[in-house]
Design a protein around this motif. Structure first.
Motif, PDB file in Angstrom:
ATOM      1  N   THR A  82     -12.208 -10.208  15.291  1.00 37.16           N
ATOM      2  CA  THR A  82     -11.120 -10.987  14.521  1.00 37.16           C
ATOM      3  C   THR A  82     -12.081 -12.044  13.650  1.00 37.16           C
ATOM      4  O   THR A  82     -13.280 -12.135  13.701  1.00 37.16           O
ATOM      5  N   ARG A 111      -9.945   0.777  14.764  1.00 35.98           N
ATOM      6  CA  ARG A 111      -9.325  -0.639  15.488  1.00 35.98           C
ATOM      7  C   ARG A 111      -9.101  -1.378  15.076  1.00 35.98           C
ATOM      8  O   ARG A 111      -9.995  -1.651  14.169  1.00 35.98           O
ATOM      9  N   ASP A 113      -9.157  -6.125  15.555  1.00 37.49           N
ATOM     10  CA  ASP A 113      -7.862  -7.221  15.895  1.00 37.49           C
ATOM     11  C   ASP A 113      -7.501  -7.838  15.749  1.00 37.49           C
ATOM     12  O   ASP A 113      -7.685  -8.262  14.352  1.00 37.49           O
ATOM     13  N   ALA A 114      -6.876  -8.918  16.038  1.00 44.76           N
ATOM     14  CA  ALA A 114      -5.764  -9.778  15.885  1.00 44.76           C
ATOM     15  C   ALA A 114      -6.836 -10.774  14.561  1.00 44.76           C
ATOM     16  O   ALA A 114      -7.944 -10.863  15.219  1.00 44.76           O
ATOM     17  N   ASP A 140      -5.498   1.435  15.949  1.00 38.05           N
ATOM     18  CA  ASP A 140      -4.715   0.580  16.717  1.00 38.05           C
ATOM     19  C   ASP A 140      -4.853  -0.987  16.329  1.00 38.05           C
ATOM     20  O   ASP A 140      -6.394  -1.021  15.919  1.00 38.05           O
ATOM     21  N   ALA A 142      -4.011  -5.062  16.528  1.00 33.20           N
ATOM     22  CA  ALA A 142      -3.517  -5.805  17.481  1.00 33.20           C
ATOM     23  C   ALA A 142      -2.996  -7.269  16.292  1.00 33.20           C
ATOM     24  O   ALA A 142      -3.536  -7.744  16.063  1.00 33.20           O
ATOM     25  N   GLY A 143      -1.669  -8.122  17.066  1.00 31.73           N
ATOM     26  CA  GLY A 143      -0.953  -9.159  16.175  1.00 31.73           C
ATOM     27  C   GLY A 143      -1.116  -8.492  15.057  1.00 31.73           C
ATOM     28  O   GLY A 143      -0.547  -7.648  14.178  1.00 31.73           O
ATOM     29  N   ARG A 177       0.329  -0.546  17.451  1.00 32.15           N
ATOM     30  CA  ARG A 177       0.552  -1.872  17.254  1.00 32.15           C
ATOM     31  C   ARG A 177       0.483  -2.652  18.589  1.00 32.15           C
ATOM     32  O   ARG A 177       2.202  -2.047  19.193  1.00 32.15           O
ATOM     33  N   ASP A 178      -0.307  -3.220  19.089  1.00 35.03           N
ATOM     34  CA  ASP A 178       0.004  -3.801  20.507  1.00 35.03           C
ATOM     35  C   ASP A 178       0.327  -2.748  21.219  1.00 35.03           C
ATOM     36  O   ASP A 178       0.910  -2.772  22.496  1.00 35.03           O
TER      37      ASP A 178
END
Length: 286
Positions: A82, A111, A113-114, A140, A142-143, A177-178
């Motif tokens: 993040t 990967r 992260d949001a 991958d 996230a958010g 996504r997610d």
């Protein structure tokens, strides 16, 4: 369709050849993107660079042997946490050499992260005649994670009179996504096959590249297409938007020109999503 599962670490030691893994973890500390790393075997990093200021960390992934042969297993595991922003490239083209039998594998697990951002921009991969190689990439998200990444592949060595008339190259690229799949692509290129020459395939082009960015919009697409029209000569360019992604594809006969087209699209996407101009790594000019 279920997502592709990358080979577990413990399964990388089944054949003879180099076994190598590089882990890169970008995180934000006091306004500066820093990294932690781990590596086994012949994969490592040069020191980080900050040509865009402290917010963005540029790193060059190194493979000292210079190429991948049958039986080699390389794995990249990259994460942007993040508020961190990392850019990963390579100082030279990757190479899959002719195989005496065993499969050569390169796996890339990315990967974000949001709130994080990752630019994954390796130089081209050259697949030699007679290679037996697989390149697997899984992203991958996230958010609201931000990702820009490409792959450029050169089949054979046509300038040296060595077309890709034998061998096999298997490529997969996935974006999740997610936990859910957004883009799943798989292709198999057999040396000397009709796929390489027919209009429904590569139509005789020997270099192809794909750029994926987590941004979309009609105005963006028009700007990218307009810039591609200015830059393209004999290259073919296409653009697709889906589920919050913009996917650009180029076919041509020169890796530098294909990469330049994708780099122009990357710059337009980056400004649209982040308000930050593209900063091509200096190593691309050497």
């Amino acid at each position: 369709m279920s997502g592709l599962e990358l080979t577990p670490r413990g399964a990388l030691d089944t054949d003879s050849g180099w076994k190598a893994e590089l882990g890169i973890d970008f995180s934000l500390s006091h306004g500066r993107t820093i990294l932690s790393r781990r590596h086994t075997g012949p994969l490592t990093l040069q020191r980080p660079f900050y040509p865009e200021g402290d917010a963005v960390c540029h790193v060059y992934a190194l493979h000292p042997p210079g190429g991948v042969v049958g039986g080699d297993r390389l794995r990249f595991d990259v994460r942007a946490r993040t508020d961190a922003h990392g850019l990963v490239t390579t100082p030279a083209a990757g190479k899959f050499y002719r195989s005496a039998g065993p499969l050569a594998v390169q796996e890339q697990r990315l990967r974000v992260d949001a709130g994080g951002t990752l630019d994954w921009l390796p130089l081209e991969t050259i697949v030699y005649p007679g290679a037996d190689a697989r390149l697997d990439t899984r992203v991958d998200l996230a958010g609201d994670a931000c990702f820009f990444g490409w792959e450029v592949v050169c089949l054979g060595l046509p300038a040296s009179g060595a077309p890709f008339d034998s061998g096999r190259f298997i490529q997969s690229f996935e974006v999740h996504r997610d936990g859910g799949p957004v883009l799943l692509e798989r292709a198999r290129y057999q040396g000397g096959s009709a796929l390489l020459t027919e209009q429904w395939g590569l139509d005789g082009f020997t270099v192809f590249g794909t750029l994926i960015g987590t941004v979309d919009g009609r105005d963006l697409a028009e700007r990218i297409r307009g810039r591609a029209d200015e830059l393209a000569a004999t290259e073919r360019f296409s653009l697709t938007q889906m589920d919050g992604l913009t996917v650009c594809r180029v076919m041509g006969d020169n890796a530098f020109r294909v990469r330049d087209l994708l780099a122009a699209a990357w710059g337009t996407m980056r400004m649209e999503r982040l308000g930050r101009a593209a900063c091509p790594p200096r190593v691309w000019n050497t």
